[in-house]
Design a protein around this motif. Structure first.
Motif, PDB file in Angstrom:
ATOM      1  N   LYS A  82      18.067 -31.571  35.115  1.00 18.35           N
ATOM      2  CA  LYS A  82      19.439 -31.922  34.747  1.00 18.35           C
ATOM      3  C   LYS A  82      20.093 -30.717  34.078  1.00 18.35           C
ATOM      4  O   LYS A  82      19.434 -29.958  33.367  1.00 18.35           O
ATOM      5  CB  LYS A  82      19.452 -33.073  33.736  1.00 18.35           C
ATOM      6  N   LEU A  83      21.380 -30.572  34.295  1.00 16.34           N
ATOM      7  CA  LEU A  83      22.170 -29.607  33.541  1.00 16.34           C
ATOM      8  C   LEU A  83      23.033 -30.366  32.545  1.00 16.34           C
ATOM      9  O   LEU A  83      23.628 -31.396  32.897  1.00 16.34           O
ATOM     10  CB  LEU A  83      23.081 -28.785  34.466  1.00 16.34           C
ATOM     11  N   LYS A  84      23.109 -29.842  31.327  1.00 12.45           N
ATOM     12  CA  LYS A  84      23.983 -30.422  30.315  1.00 12.45           C
ATOM     13  C   LYS A  84      24.848 -29.319  29.713  1.00 12.45           C
ATOM     14  O   LYS A  84      24.383 -28.183  29.521  1.00 12.45           O
ATOM     15  CB  LYS A  84      23.170 -31.113  29.222  1.00 12.45           C
ATOM     16  N   LYS A 115      33.852 -20.909  28.342  1.00  8.83           N
ATOM     17  CA  LYS A 115      32.721 -20.251  27.670  1.00  8.83           C
ATOM     18  C   LYS A 115      31.551 -21.199  27.445  1.00  8.83           C
ATOM     19  O   LYS A 115      30.654 -20.910  26.647  1.00  8.83           O
ATOM     20  CB  LYS A 115      33.189 -19.655  26.349  1.00  8.83           C
ATOM     21  N   ALA A 116      31.559 -22.302  28.148  1.00 13.76           N
ATOM     22  CA  ALA A 116      30.496 -23.287  27.958  1.00 13.76           C
ATOM     23  C   ALA A 116      29.136 -22.727  28.385  1.00 13.76           C
ATOM     24  O   ALA A 116      29.031 -21.958  29.347  1.00 13.76           O
ATOM     25  CB  ALA A 116      30.806 -24.544  28.767  1.00 13.76           C
ATOM     26  N   ALA A 172      45.292 -37.214  25.919  1.00 14.21           N
ATOM     27  CA  ALA A 172      44.277 -37.156  24.865  1.00 14.21           C
ATOM     28  C   ALA A 172      43.055 -36.383  25.362  1.00 14.21           C
ATOM     29  O   ALA A 172      42.684 -36.474  26.520  1.00 14.21           O
ATOM     30  CB  ALA A 172      43.881 -38.565  24.459  1.00 14.21           C
ATOM     31  N   ARG A 173      42.465 -35.617  24.450  1.00 12.34           N
ATOM     32  CA  ARG A 173      41.281 -34.819  24.783  1.00 12.34           C
ATOM     33  C   ARG A 173      40.103 -35.279  23.943  1.00 12.34           C
ATOM     34  O   ARG A 173      40.223 -35.473  22.738  1.00 12.34           O
ATOM     35  CB  ARG A 173      41.555 -33.329  24.527  1.00 12.34           C
ATOM     36  N   LYS A 174      38.985 -35.458  24.605  1.00 14.56           N
ATOM     37  CA  LYS A 174      37.786 -35.920  23.914  1.00 14.56           C
ATOM     38  C   LYS A 174      36.630 -34.997  24.269  1.00 14.56           C
ATOM     39  O   LYS A 174      36.379 -34.722  25.453  1.00 14.56           O
ATOM     40  CB  LYS A 174      37.476 -37.362  24.344  1.00 14.56           C
ATOM     41  N   ASN A 175      35.962 -34.517  23.255  1.00 16.95           N
ATOM     42  CA  ASN A 175      34.789 -33.680  23.490  1.00 16.95           C
ATOM     43  C   ASN A 175      33.614 -34.563  23.906  1.00 16.95           C
ATOM     44  O   ASN A 175      33.306 -35.560  23.249  1.00 16.95           O
ATOM     45  CB  ASN A 175      34.436 -32.896  22.228  1.00 16.95           C
ATOM     46  N   ILE A 176      32.973 -34.186  24.998  1.00 11.80           N
ATOM     47  CA  ILE A 176      31.854 -34.966  25.526  1.00 11.80           C
ATOM     48  C   ILE A 176      30.718 -34.020  25.924  1.00 11.80           C
ATOM     49  O   ILE A 176      30.871 -32.798  25.908  1.00 11.80           O
ATOM     50  CB  ILE A 176      32.262 -35.807  26.756  1.00 11.80           C
ATOM     51  N   GLU A 177      29.593 -34.596  26.296  1.00  8.80           N
ATOM     52  CA  GLU A 177      28.517 -33.824  26.905  1.00  8.80           C
ATOM     53  C   GLU A 177      28.439 -34.216  28.377  1.00  8.80           C
ATOM     54  O   GLU A 177      28.246 -35.383  28.710  1.00  8.80           O
ATOM     55  CB  GLU A 177      27.181 -34.110  26.222  1.00  8.80           C
ATOM     56  N   LEU A 178      28.638 -33.243  29.244  1.00 12.10           N
ATOM     57  CA  LEU A 178      28.597 -33.482  30.683  1.00 12.10           C
ATOM     58  C   LEU A 178      27.164 -33.312  31.181  1.00 12.10           C
ATOM     59  O   LEU A 178      26.494 -32.328  30.863  1.00 12.10           O
ATOM     60  CB  LEU A 178      29.514 -32.491  31.399  1.00 12.10           C
ATOM     61  N   THR A 179      26.712 -34.269  31.968  1.00  8.60           N
ATOM     62  CA  THR A 179      25.396 -34.195  32.613  1.00  8.60           C
ATOM     63  C   THR A 179      25.577 -34.045  34.111  1.00  8.60           C
ATOM     64  O   THR A 179      26.372 -34.773  34.727  1.00  8.60           O
ATOM     65  CB  THR A 179      24.582 -35.471  32.330  1.00  8.60           C
TER      66      THR A 179
END
Length: 655
Positions: A612-614, A595-596, A625-632
């Protein structure tokens, strides 16, 4: 100005001979289109200022020019790796000639003349021109074969060399009016006519392009023997005896598209560049001869390629072993090959398919290839290149043929020189005309002048495509005149990722496009993917064509096993990828939530200006382990212009 006017007259007279059948739709020639485009014009100027001079310099330093000098002296030893290295000079001459037609340059003009002199001295008295044999006829390289033509159906590339010579010569003649290179090509072509044909030698050329070239020479000279020979070469396929049960393509003929007569073929097979040149040549011959069986065959092959054998960014030729097509749905990401020359050939073929059929689906494929699989092949600096175009680079490299970084040159340098000849011709793909129908196929800021119903009409496009979907067209007839303006409605606006079920957009609410004339909604018809506005046009009429630039998720056909559970991203005509430089050095473990939402912003400070898409994403490490990030993400064509690192086009989707 007199120089340019002379070129226009020359092209009008010689690009299409007057009294024969041809494509029903005419492309508007590249030098009749003036660019004012922020995306393509800088690339064409970089090609002029950097790529072409660099290619000539490397032809000199690597011995390619020396081969011609030794052939003239009939003394020495062929000093480069491949028997087709002559073509790197021909292709760069072709690109330089196109450039001269738009940007007159006395110094470049003189340099081309000096090269033509070198080439002319290497030509044998009967027209044969192939430095690998002429230097030392008793000891030619192994691929050449002991005598002329004996290994042509395999790897000698003698006719391939002739094809690129002819392509360069016609371009040079049409651009400069000089016949010095054209006369060399005609002498060579006349040798081919005297050597091959009914009751003469028969061969299916091992690397196609001579077929396209002979058609082009026919158009320039009206000598029908060249057209007949082009068709003869095409019709020789499928006559050689192979072991058709053998899966090895070198033993069953598929590598050379020689496994069946062309009219019986229905699958894109073998070396992808060879295939594209063959199918383009078949389209040319079909247009000129009206051969319906050729058209039926290339229609079938096109459907096979677009529905089963094309990567999501338009790349073709999945298999590194032989630079060839694989089996249906054989599109693995880790070993994707996607040669740049194959992308260029795919543009040639799709343009011709449009000229035959007038359907926008061919331009949809062409546009996808242009902005992605083709454009990625040259770096932003104009002097670094990809031979192959990867779908993913994980931990630096995925297989021995994948290129994690660009190179300045290659031992086999067909792709850089092919790019140098293609880019200057790009304006010729924007517009087309069928009587009183004007097609706008590519949304490139530009202008052109046409004759419609004996009236002069100027068409001007202004836009900021591919970053922005607000397109503006100004129509300026000398006098009010009735005609139809056909605006391509891209497949990506119509929820079609590709003209097949190979890829599709994941269900989203589709935004509507808008079309207005002089600020008011206008009546239009839809025909073969075109918005058709048929009316009497007056000077200064303005068309607004607004395309929604949504970020769209693409999913693959379930038979593409590498792409299951994954998505790729497209905005407008551009495919996007993730690079480790923008994402803390990590790519392989990133997942995008289902749902991003995606934010698109223009960033003028990097990569000559890009969108750019973010999006929020999850980095799942091997430990769990899961880490929330911002993908570019950046446009696919722009990757590997900063530093070496990981890259991927497809991302796993998290539930």
């Amino acid at each position: 100005m007199k120089y340019i006017f002379f070129i226009f007259l020359l092209l009008a007279k010689f690009t299409f001979a007057q009294n024969f059948q041809d494509y029903k739709i005419n492309p508007i020639q590249f030098n009749k289109v003036k660019l004012n485009d922020k995306f393509w014009l800088p690339r064409i100027e970089t090609n002029k200022n950097v790529t072409i001079p660099t290619s000539f310099a490397r032809c000199e330093t690597t011995g390619r020019v020396k081969n011609f000098e030794m052939a003239a002296a009939k003394k020495g030893k062929f000093c480069t790796a491949y028997v087709f290295d002559d073509t790197d000079i021909y292709k760069t001459i072709e690109g330089a000639s196109y450039s001269l037609a738009v940007y007159p340059d006395a110094k470049l003009d003189a340099y081309l003349d000096s090269l033509v002199t070198v080439v002319s001295k290497a030509q044998e008295p009967d027209g044969y021109l192939y430095t690998a044999r002429t230097i030392d006829p008793a000891n030619p390289p192994s691929w050449s074969g002991k005598d002329r033509w004996v290994n042509e159906s395999n790897m000698s590339h003698e006719l391939y060399n002739s094809g690129h010579l002819i392509e360069a010569a016609v371009a040079h003649y049409q651009s400069t009016g000089k016949k010095n290179l054209l006369n060399i090509a005609i002498k060579n072509a006349n040798l081919l006519v005297a050597t091959f044909g009914d009751n003469k030698l028969s061969v299916a050329p091992g690397h196609e392009i001579v077929e396209m070239a002979l058609v082009r020479l026919y158009r320039a000279t009206s000598n029908e023997s060249y057209l007949k020979l082009a068709k003869f070469f095409i019709d020789q396929r499928g006559k050689k005896k192979y072991d058709f049960k053998d899966r090895n393509p070198w033993k069953n003929g598929k590598y050379w598209q020689d496994n069946e007569p062309v009219v019986e073929q229905d699958e894109a097979v073998g070396h992808a560049v060879r295939a594209m040149y063959l199918y383009a040549g078949m389209a040319d011959v079909a247009a000129l001869t009206g051969d319906p069986e050729y058209i039926k065959a290339i229609d079938r092959i096109w459907e096979n390629m677009t529905s089963k054998k094309m990567y999501v960014q338009g790349g073709i030729g999945a298999v590194p072993d032989g630079e060839r097509f694989g089996n249906n749905y054989d599109l693995p990401n880790a070993t994707a090959y996607n040669e740049t020359c194959a992308a260029i050939g795919n543009v040639y073929w799709n343009q011709r398919m449009f000229l035959l059929h007038g359907d926008s689906k061919y331009i949809d494929v062409m546009e996808k290839v242009l902005y992605n699989a083709l454009l990625s092949g040259v770096g932003l600096d104009g002097k670094s290149f990809f031979y192959t175009n990867a779908m993913q680079i994980i931990n630096g490299v995925t297989h021995k043929d994948a290129e994690p970084a660009r190179s300045g040159w290659f031992e086999c340098s067909c792709c850089p020189t092919n790019m140098s000849r293609f880019l200057p011709s790009l304006p010729g793909y924007i517009y087309a005309q069928l009587n009183s129908q004007i097609y706008i196929n590519l949304f490139v800021a530009s202008s052109t002048e046409l004759q419609i119903n004996n009236e002069k009409v100027k068409i001007t496009q202004s836009n900021n495509y591919p970053w922005d979907g607000n397109l503006n067209v100004t129509v300026e007839p000398t006098n009010a005149t009735k005609f139809s303006l056909n605006l391509r409605l891209p497949g990506w606006v119509r929820d079609q990722a590709i003209p097949s079920d190979l890829y599709k957009f994941k269900t989203e609410k589709r935004q509507a496009f808008q079309v207005m004339v002089n600020g008011k909604k206008v009546n239009y018809n839809m025909d073969k993917g075109y918005v058709v506005i048929d009316r009497e046009w007056k000077k200064g009429d303005k068309v607004e064509f607004i395309l929604p630039m949504q970020v769209k998720k693409i999913i693959a056909n379930e038979q593409l096993v590498d792409d299951k559970g994954k998505i790729s991203l497209q905005r407008g005509p551009l495919m996007f990828c993730g690079e480790s430089i923008d994402n803390d050095g990590v790519i392989a473990s990133i997942k995008i939530p289902s749902k991003a939402k995606f934010i698109a912003n223009f960033s003028p400070e990097i990569l000559n200006g890009i969108v750019k898409l973010k999006t929020p994403a999850i980095n799942s490490s091997l430990s769990g382990a899961r880490k929330n990030i911002e993908l570019t993400m950046i446009p696919y064509y722009a990757w590997a212009n900063r530093e070496k690192g990981e890259m991927t086009v497809w991302f796993s989707e998290a539930k």
